[in-house]
Design an enzyme around this catalytic site. Structure first.
Site, PDB file in Angstrom:
ATOM      1  CB  SER A 109     -12.153  -8.671   1.312  1.00  0.00           C
ATOM      2  OG  SER A 109     -13.060  -7.662   0.942  1.00  0.00           O
ATOM      3  CG  ASP A 160     -18.030 -17.511  -1.630  1.00  0.00           C
ATOM      4  OD1 ASP A 160     -17.375 -16.488  -1.356  1.00  0.00           O
ATOM      5  OD2 ASP A 160     -17.934 -18.572  -0.980  1.00  0.00           O
ATOM      6  CB  VAL A 218     -12.340 -20.070   9.156  1.00  0.00           C
ATOM      7  CG1 VAL A 218     -12.378 -19.266  10.453  1.00  0.00           C
ATOM      8  CG2 VAL A 218     -13.334 -19.489   8.153  1.00  0.00           C
ATOM      9  CB  THR A 225      -5.537 -21.737   7.155  1.00  0.00           C
ATOM     10  OG1 THR A 225      -5.591 -23.158   6.988  1.00  0.00           O
ATOM     11  CG2 THR A 225      -4.215 -21.228   6.612  1.00  0.00           C
ATOM     12  NE  ARG A 226      -9.463 -16.869   4.809  1.00  0.00           N
ATOM     13  CZ  ARG A 226     -10.140 -16.111   3.966  1.00  0.00           C
ATOM     14  NH1 ARG A 226     -10.656 -14.972   4.379  1.00  0.00           N
ATOM     15  NH2 ARG A 226     -10.304 -16.471   2.710  1.00  0.00           N
ATOM     16  NE  ARG A 232      -7.743 -17.521  -1.129  1.00  0.00           N
ATOM     17  CZ  ARG A 232      -7.646 -18.227  -2.259  1.00  0.00           C
ATOM     18  NH1 ARG A 232      -6.953 -17.774  -3.270  1.00  0.00           N
ATOM     19  NH2 ARG A 232      -8.255 -19.390  -2.379  1.00  0.00           N
ATOM     20  CB  THR A 263      -8.473  -8.422   4.797  1.00  0.00           C
ATOM     21  OG1 THR A 263      -9.670  -8.681   4.047  1.00  0.00           O
ATOM     22  CG2 THR A 263      -7.878  -7.109   4.308  1.00  0.00           C
ATOM     23  NE  ARG A 280     -14.328  -9.065   4.912  1.00  0.00           N
ATOM     24  CZ  ARG A 280     -14.320 -10.388   4.949  1.00  0.00           C
ATOM     25  NH1 ARG A 280     -13.181 -11.051   4.777  1.00  0.00           N
ATOM     26  NH2 ARG A 280     -15.430 -11.070   5.157  1.00  0.00           N
TER      27      ARG A 280
END
Length: 291
Positions: free
Chosen positions: A120, A78, A143, A145-146, A140, A118, A123
């Protein structure tokens, strides 16, 4: 007895777990200063639309600079390429798995036209280069939540280290080899910063530094700094250290993955080899991508 240290961190479950790891390495006499960042407050906006790296660190760094905290811990990926004056990257503890993981489906088993989520651009570009048929969705949230959103797609991409630190490593359908997916710069590593003039804290943090991990992170961050970009630019790098030799792979890609410029280099100085690799990538087609 050393004085208690105040550690600034984000408040997500993963961030607290990482802060607890740093605290344990330091001996446990640490108080947390929980900070909410701009990236946390705007969880519905894609990261690349908000400017990329730095979204999850600025306010945490400010807590150290203004004296509310003695040190700050971040996910090293980050961190932007440049650091605010007055701060130093004092420690990089041992690095976790740097690879990316697919949750929901292994890469070879993704059906034609599969939906992959994703947040990113790096990626996304690398997967699109291998599989132009894939359809991408934004991702978004923390983790957990993803992972909940994984049911809405054929697969989601998350950092393997995040899954492992949260005890969710078994959710990975596949950990992607770095030949297939080069990780984001410094992925899997923790970064611990303090004020550059705080000699006592710097000394305590030096004791928890992993020199091999720190050297690799320095090389990868030098690559990023030379490119002049963040995660809004599809770039990635991964370095390994063997004795006094550093081997680093780096890439720069177009957003759609149609152009990927990837090169490798070896050297003995992390900043020199990382910067040289970035220049090589730019000279072999990368300059056309950054404009």
């Amino acid at each position: 007895m050393p004085r208690p240290l105040r550690l600034a961190t984000r408040g997500s479950k993963l961030a607290i777990i990482q802060a607890e790891r740093v605290a344990a390495l330091l001996g446990g006499d640490v108080a947390f200063v929980v900070v909410k960042t701009g990236g946390d407050r705007r969880a519905d906006v894609p990261i690349h639309e908000m400017g990329g790296t730095g979204l999850f660190v600025k306010e945490v760094q400010e807590a150290v600079l203004d004296g509310r905290a003695d040190l700050a811990q971040h996910s090293a990926k980050d961190l932007p390429a440049s650091r605010p004056p007055g701060l130093v990257l004092a420690a990089v503890p041992e690095r976790a798995d740097p690879r990316d993981a697919l949750v929901g489906c292994a890469f070879a088993d993704l059906p034609t036209g599969a939906s992959v989520a994703t947040g990113s651009v790096s990626r996304r570009a690398q997967l699109a280069a291998r599989r132009p048929d894939l359809v991408f969705a934004e991702l978004r949230g923390n983790v957990d939540t993803r992972l909940q959103k994984a049911e809405q797609h054929d697969a989601i991409v998350v950092a393997a280290a995040a899954l492992d630190r949260l005890g969710r490593g078994d959710r990975a359908a596949e950990r992607l080899d770095v030949e297939l997916m080069l990780p984001m710069v410094a992925q899997g590593a923790l970064a611990v910063e303090c004020r550059s003039d705080d000699a006592l804290t710097r000394e305590r943090l030096a004791a928890i530094d992993d020199s091999t991990a720190h050297t690799a992170v320095r090389a990868e961050r030098a690559f990023l700094a030379q490119l002049g970009g963040g995660c809004s630019l599809p770039c990635a790098a991964y370095a390994t250290v063997n004795g006094d030799r550093i081997a680093i792979d780096g890439l720069l890609a177009s957003l759609d993955g149609r152009v990927v410029v990837r090169r490798s280099l070896e050297g003995s100085d992390p900043e020199v080899v990382g910067g040289a690799l970035a220049r090589e990538v730019l000279e072999h087609g990368g300059q056309d991508l950054v404009g």
